[in-house]
Design a protein around this motif. Structure first.
Motif, PDB file in Angstrom:
ATOM      1  N   ILE A   1      61.210  58.223  28.249  1.00  0.00           N
ATOM      2  CA  ILE A   1      61.663  56.979  28.889  1.00  0.00           C
ATOM      3  C   ILE A   1      60.417  56.242  29.392  1.00  0.00           C
ATOM      4  O   ILE A   1      59.689  56.760  30.259  1.00  0.00           O
ATOM      5  N   ALA A   2      60.173  55.052  28.839  1.00  0.00           N
ATOM      6  CA  ALA A   2      59.064  54.223  29.337  1.00  0.00           C
ATOM      7  C   ALA A   2      59.611  53.444  30.528  1.00  0.00           C
ATOM      8  O   ALA A   2      60.486  52.598  30.368  1.00  0.00           O
ATOM      9  N   GLU A   3      59.133  53.748  31.704  1.00  0.00           N
ATOM     10  CA  GLU A   3      59.768  53.238  32.937  1.00  0.00           C
ATOM     11  C   GLU A   3      58.945  52.132  33.604  1.00  0.00           C
ATOM     12  O   GLU A   3      57.866  52.398  34.146  1.00  0.00           O
ATOM     13  N   PRO A   4      59.472  50.892  33.615  1.00  0.00           N
ATOM     14  CA  PRO A   4      58.766  49.863  34.382  1.00  0.00           C
ATOM     15  C   PRO A   4      58.675  50.207  35.864  1.00  0.00           C
ATOM     16  O   PRO A   4      57.742  49.786  36.545  1.00  0.00           O
ATOM     17  N   ARG A   5      59.624  50.995  36.350  1.00  0.00           N
ATOM     18  CA  ARG A   5      59.582  51.367  37.771  1.00  0.00           C
ATOM     19  C   ARG A   5      58.332  52.172  38.098  1.00  0.00           C
ATOM     20  O   ARG A   5      57.938  52.265  39.253  1.00  0.00           O
ATOM     21  N   ILE A   6      57.737  52.802  37.086  1.00  0.00           N
ATOM     22  CA  ILE A   6      56.462  53.504  37.306  1.00  0.00           C
ATOM     23  C   ILE A   6      55.302  52.574  36.907  1.00  0.00           C
ATOM     24  O   ILE A   6      54.384  52.335  37.697  1.00  0.00           O
ATOM     25  N   ALA A   7      55.388  52.042  35.672  1.00  0.00           N
ATOM     26  CA  ALA A   7      54.269  51.227  35.153  1.00  0.00           C
ATOM     27  C   ALA A   7      53.928  50.077  36.108  1.00  0.00           C
ATOM     28  O   ALA A   7      52.757  49.758  36.316  1.00  0.00           O
ATOM     29  N   HIS A   8      54.956  49.468  36.717  1.00  0.00           N
ATOM     30  CA  HIS A   8      54.737  48.242  37.504  1.00  0.00           C
ATOM     31  C   HIS A   8      54.199  48.492  38.901  1.00  0.00           C
ATOM     32  O   HIS A   8      53.973  47.533  39.651  1.00  0.00           O
ATOM     33  N   ILE A   9      54.062  49.763  39.279  1.00  0.00           N
ATOM     34  CA  ILE A   9      53.514  49.998  40.635  1.00  0.00           C
ATOM     35  C   ILE A   9      52.201  50.794  40.573  1.00  0.00           C
ATOM     36  O   ILE A   9      51.777  51.361  41.572  1.00  0.00           O
ATOM     37  N   LEU A  10      51.584  50.815  39.405  1.00  0.00           N
ATOM     38  CA  LEU A  10      50.286  51.512  39.328  1.00  0.00           C
ATOM     39  C   LEU A  10      49.192  50.599  39.884  1.00  0.00           C
ATOM     40  O   LEU A  10      48.972  49.497  39.360  1.00  0.00           O
ATOM     41  N   PRO A  11      48.510  51.046  40.955  1.00  0.00           N
ATOM     42  CA  PRO A  11      47.553  50.153  41.633  1.00  0.00           C
ATOM     43  C   PRO A  11      46.400  49.713  40.733  1.00  0.00           C
ATOM     44  O   PRO A  11      45.816  48.663  40.949  1.00  0.00           O
ATOM     45  N   GLU A  12      46.083  50.499  39.675  1.00  0.00           N
ATOM     46  CA  GLU A  12      44.969  50.068  38.814  1.00  0.00           C
ATOM     47  C   GLU A  12      45.312  48.781  38.069  1.00  0.00           C
ATOM     48  O   GLU A  12      44.429  48.023  37.676  1.00  0.00           O
ATOM     49  N   HIS A  13      46.591  48.528  37.868  1.00  0.00           N
ATOM     50  CA  HIS A  13      46.995  47.272  37.210  1.00  0.00           C
ATOM     51  C   HIS A  13      47.526  46.250  38.224  1.00  0.00           C
ATOM     52  O   HIS A  13      47.433  45.046  38.002  1.00  0.00           O
ATOM     53  N   PHE A  14      48.130  46.750  39.285  1.00  0.00           N
ATOM     54  CA  PHE A  14      48.747  45.860  40.273  1.00  0.00           C
ATOM     55  C   PHE A  14      48.323  46.295  41.682  1.00  0.00           C
ATOM     56  O   PHE A  14      49.047  47.059  42.340  1.00  0.00           O
ATOM     57  N   PRO A  15      47.157  45.833  42.137  1.00  0.00           N
ATOM     58  CA  PRO A  15      46.717  46.220  43.492  1.00  0.00           C
ATOM     59  C   PRO A  15      47.780  45.824  44.522  1.00  0.00           C
ATOM     60  O   PRO A  15      48.478  44.825  44.318  1.00  0.00           O
ATOM     61  N   GLN A  16      47.896  46.587  45.570  1.00  0.00           N
ATOM     62  CA  GLN A  16      48.956  46.396  46.581  1.00  0.00           C
ATOM     63  C   GLN A  16      50.316  46.205  45.889  1.00  0.00           C
ATOM     64  O   GLN A  16      50.952  45.159  46.003  1.00  0.00           O
ATOM     65  N   PRO A  17      50.751  47.208  45.158  1.00  0.00           N
ATOM     66  CA  PRO A  17      51.937  47.027  44.312  1.00  0.00           C
ATOM     67  C   PRO A  17      53.205  46.680  45.075  1.00  0.00           C
ATOM     68  O   PRO A  17      54.112  46.059  44.508  1.00  0.00           O
ATOM     69  N   ASP A  18      53.274  47.044  46.373  1.00  0.00           N
ATOM     70  CA  ASP A  18      54.526  46.767  47.083  1.00  0.00           C
ATOM     71  C   ASP A  18      54.603  45.345  47.620  1.00  0.00           C
ATOM     72  O   ASP A  18      55.642  44.925  48.129  1.00  0.00           O
ATOM     73  N   ALA A  19      53.500  44.604  47.508  1.00  0.00           N
ATOM     74  CA  ALA A  19      53.526  43.222  48.007  1.00  0.00           C
ATOM     75  C   ALA A  19      54.031  42.270  46.919  1.00  0.00           C
ATOM     76  O   ALA A  19      53.739  42.470  45.738  1.00  0.00           O
ATOM     77  N   PHE A  20      54.804  41.260  47.329  1.00  0.00           N
ATOM     78  CA  PHE A  20      55.282  40.234  46.384  1.00  0.00           C
ATOM     79  C   PHE A  20      54.199  39.153  46.311  1.00  0.00           C
ATOM     80  O   PHE A  20      54.078  38.324  47.202  1.00  0.00           O
ATOM     81  N   GLN A  21      53.393  39.222  45.260  1.00  0.00           N
ATOM     82  CA  GLN A  21      52.227  38.333  45.146  1.00  0.00           C
ATOM     83  C   GLN A  21      52.226  37.633  43.785  1.00  0.00           C
ATOM     84  O   GLN A  21      51.586  38.112  42.835  1.00  0.00           O
ATOM     85  N   PRO A  22      52.927  36.512  43.669  1.00  0.00           N
ATOM     86  CA  PRO A  22      52.992  35.818  42.368  1.00  0.00           C
ATOM     87  C   PRO A  22      51.623  35.467  41.815  1.00  0.00           C
ATOM     88  O   PRO A  22      51.444  35.426  40.595  1.00  0.00           O
TER      89      PRO A  22
END
Ligand code: HEM
Length: 461
Positions: free
Chosen positions: A362-383
Motif C-alpha cells: 500500500i503506497a500511503e500518502p498518509r506516510i509520504a506526505h508527512i516526511l520532513p525531508e520533503h515537507f519540513p514542519q509537516p503538521d503545519a498548513f503552509q500553502p
C-alpha cells in the motif's frame, strides 16, 4: 525503475537483504481502519516509512518513502497486480482500468481525450454555470452541513460532464431511472457496493445491492447512449460521453464499444464524485481553520475580476497560483484516498529490502506526505511550500493522485473543478468553522455529514 531487482522463482535474494521492519499484529486491520492517520504516524515513528503489517489479512507492506512508492506503483505486468478484494473487482467489471493490464495503456490513452487537456477547456463554461447557479441556493446567512452541501454541487457538475445527462427532471423522461433524485440514490448504492466485503450476491449485502444498482445504472446508460446516438451533430467536446460516441462513429475499430462506453461513464463518476467533494470540503475546512490565507486568496480573485466580469476562463485559472497551492496543501494534509493495493506476483529487492511474492503493498500518502525531508514542519498548513521549489520535489513524494502506471486520469479535471468551486466561494461567501471536524476515514477520507459551518454572503460592491 531500473534498480528494482525482480527475483526469478526460487532465486535467493542477495546476501544482506533484510525484510521490512516490524512484526505484523493480528490487531492491525482494526487499528488501521479505526484511525489510519494514527496507525501510519505511530508506525512511521517507530519503524520508519516502510513497515510490515497484517492489514486486510496476509502480509501488507506500507510504503511511504519515494523510492519504495515508485517501485510499488510501476510494477504492472512485471511484478505486481492490482490487489483489491474480489467484491471490489467484480463491482469494477471488466472495463475498468484496474482490469486487463494488457489493454490498460490503449484504453487509458483513448479515455484521456475526454478527461484531460483540451477537453477540460470545453467543460469550463458548464462547470462555472452549474456552480454559480447552485451556490445561489445556499442561504445568505446561516448554517449549512458542509460535506452534503458540497457533494450535491459536485454531483450536479459531474453528471452532465461524465454521463452526458442534463439534470432537469424533464430530461429523464423515457429513461429507466426517472429522476435526478432516483439517479443519485441508485448511484450511492452502487458506490457503497465497491466496499461491501461479504461476497454474497443478495439484497441483504452491501455488495449484492451494489451489483443490483450497477445493473440498473448500466440499463440507464444504455438508454442514454441510444438517445444520444440518434443525435445528428454530436459535439465531441461537449462531455465525456460525446467524446466516446464520436470516436466510436469515426473509428469503429477504436476501444469504444457500447459496453465499454456505458461502463466507463459510471466508473469515472465513481472515481471522481466523492473524491472531489472530499477535496473541496476539506479545503473549505482548512481555510476556516487558517483564515490568515483569505486576504491573499481574495486578492487573487479581485485581480481577475478587475480584468473581466466574465465567469472564470482557463487562462484566468492559470493565474490563481495561490488558490492552487492551498488546494495542493489540502491534498497533502487531508488526502482523500490511498492508492489501491498492489499484490506482488514476483519477489523484488529494492535498497536492500526484500518484498516477497504474494505480499500486498500500500503506497500511503498518509506516510509520504508527512516526511520532513520533503515537507519540513509537516503538521503545519503552509500553502507556500507549493509555490517555492515545488518542481524540485521528487514526484513520488507527493501522491494524492497516485503515480506511475495508474496515476489518476482525472487529476487535472479535479483541480479545475475545485479551483472554480473555490473561486466562486471566495467571491461570494465568507465562512467560519468551529472546532475540529470529525472525519469518516474509509473508504475515503471525508468530513462527517453532520459537521456544520457558518456562512454569510458577501456584500457585492
Ligand atoms: C480529488 C480528486 C481525486 C483524487 C484524490 C483521486 C485519486 C486517485 C488515485 C490516488 C488514483 C490512483 C489509484 C491507484 O494507483 O491505485 C487514481 C486513479 C484514477 N482516477 Fe482519480 N482521483 C481524483 C479525481 C478523479 C477524477 C475527476 C477522475 C475522472 C473523471 C478520476 C479518474 C481516475 C482513473 C480513471 C484512475 C485510474 C487510472 C489508471 O488505472 O490508469 N479521478 N485517482
Amino acid at each position: 525503475m531500473s534498480d528494482v531487482l525482480v527475483l526469478e522463482t526460487e532465486q535467493a535474494p542477495p546476501t544482506g537483504t533484510q525484510l521490512p521492519p516490524r512484526q505484523p499484529k493480528w490487531t492491525d486491520t482494526l487499528a488501521y481502519i479505526t484511525n489510519p492517520d494514527q496507525f501510519c504516524r505511530h508506525n512511521l515513528k517507530e519503524h520508519g516509512p516502510i513497515f510490515r503489517t497484517s492489514v486486510f489479512g496476509g502480509t501488507t507492506i506500507f510504503v511511504g518513502s519515494s523510492r519504495a512508492v515508485q517501485m510499488a506503483l510501476n510494477g504492472d505486468l512485471r511484478y505486481t497486480e492490482i490487489g483489491l478484494p474480489q467484491t471490489t473487482m467484480t463491482m469494477f467489471g471488466e472495463y475498468s482500468l484496474f482490469q486487463r493490464p494488457d489493454l490498460h495503456r490503449q484504453r487509458k490513452s483513448a479515455l484521456r481525450a475526454g478527461l484531460a487537456g483540451q477537453a477540460i477547456q470545453g467543460y469550463i463554461p458548464k462547470i462555472n454555470d452549474v456552480i454559480i447557479q447552485r451556490l445561489q441556493t445556499w442561504p445568505a446567512q446561516g448554517e449549512i452541513a458542509l460535506f452534503p452541501a458540497v457533494e450535491q454541487i459536485c454531483f450536479d457538475v459531474l453528471v452532465p460532464l461524465l454521463l452526458g445527462v442534463e439534470l432537469d427532471d424533464g430530461c429523464f423522461q423515457g429513461l429507466p431511472i426517472p429522476s435526478k433524485a432516483g439517479l443519485k440514490q441508485v448511484y450511492k448504492t452502487f458506490f457503497d457496493g465497491f466496499y461491501g466485503l461479504l461476497p454474497w450476491r443478495s439484497s441483504f449485502t452491501t455488495f449484492g445491492r451494489g451489483l443490483q444498482a450497477r445493473a440498473r445504472l448500466i440499463k440507464f446508460m444504455q438508454a442514454v447512449i441510444h438517445r444520444r446516438q440518434s443525435e445528428i451533430n454530436l459535439d465531441p467536446t461537449a462531455d465525456f460521453l460525446s467524446m466516446m460516441l464520436v470516436s466510436q462513429q469515426t473509428d469503429p475499430e477504436s476501444v469504444f464499444s457500447n459496453t465499454l462506453i456505458e461502463n466507463q461513464c459510471l466508473l469515472q463518476l465513481w472515481a471522481s464524485h466523492y473524491e472531489i467533494s472530499g477535496l473541496v470540503s476539506s479545503w473549505i475546512y482548512q481555510l476556516g481553520r487558517h483564515p490568515e490565507h483569505f486576504a491573499h486568496l481574495r486578492g487573487e480573485q479581485a485581480t481577475i475580476q478587475a480584468q473581466s466580469a466574465q465567469p472564470l476562463t482557463s487562462e484566468q485559472l492559470k493565474t490563481t497560483s495561490f488558490l492552487d497551492a492551498t488546494l495542493q496543501e489540502t491534498l497533502r494534509t487531508l488526502p482523500p484516498s490511498s492508492t489501491a493495493n498492489r499484490r506482488l506476483t514476483q519477489s523484488v529487492v529494492l535498497d536492500g529490502v526484500l518484498y516477497e511474492k504474494g505480499w500486498t503493498l500500500i503506497a500511503e500518502p498518509r506516510i509520504a506526505h508527512i516526511l520532513p525531508e520533503h515537507f519540513p514542519q509537516p503538521d503545519a498548513f503552509q500553502p507556500n511550500r507549493f509555490l517555492e521549489n515545488a518542481n524540485a520535489r521528487d514526484k513520488y513524494a507527493y501522491i494524492p493522485f497516485g503515480g506511475g502506471v495508474h496515476a489518476c486520469l482525472g487529476a487535472q479535471l479535479a483541480m479545475t473543478i475545485a479551483k472554480i468551486f473555490g473561486s466562486h466561494l471566495l467571491r461570494q461567501f465568507e465562512w467560519q468553522v468551529q472546532g475540529t471536524a470529525p472525519f469518516v476515514q474509509f473508504p475515503l477520507k471525508k468530513i462527517k455529514d453532520s459537521y456544520p459551518m457558518q456562512i454569510a454572503r458577501l456584500q457585492q460592491p
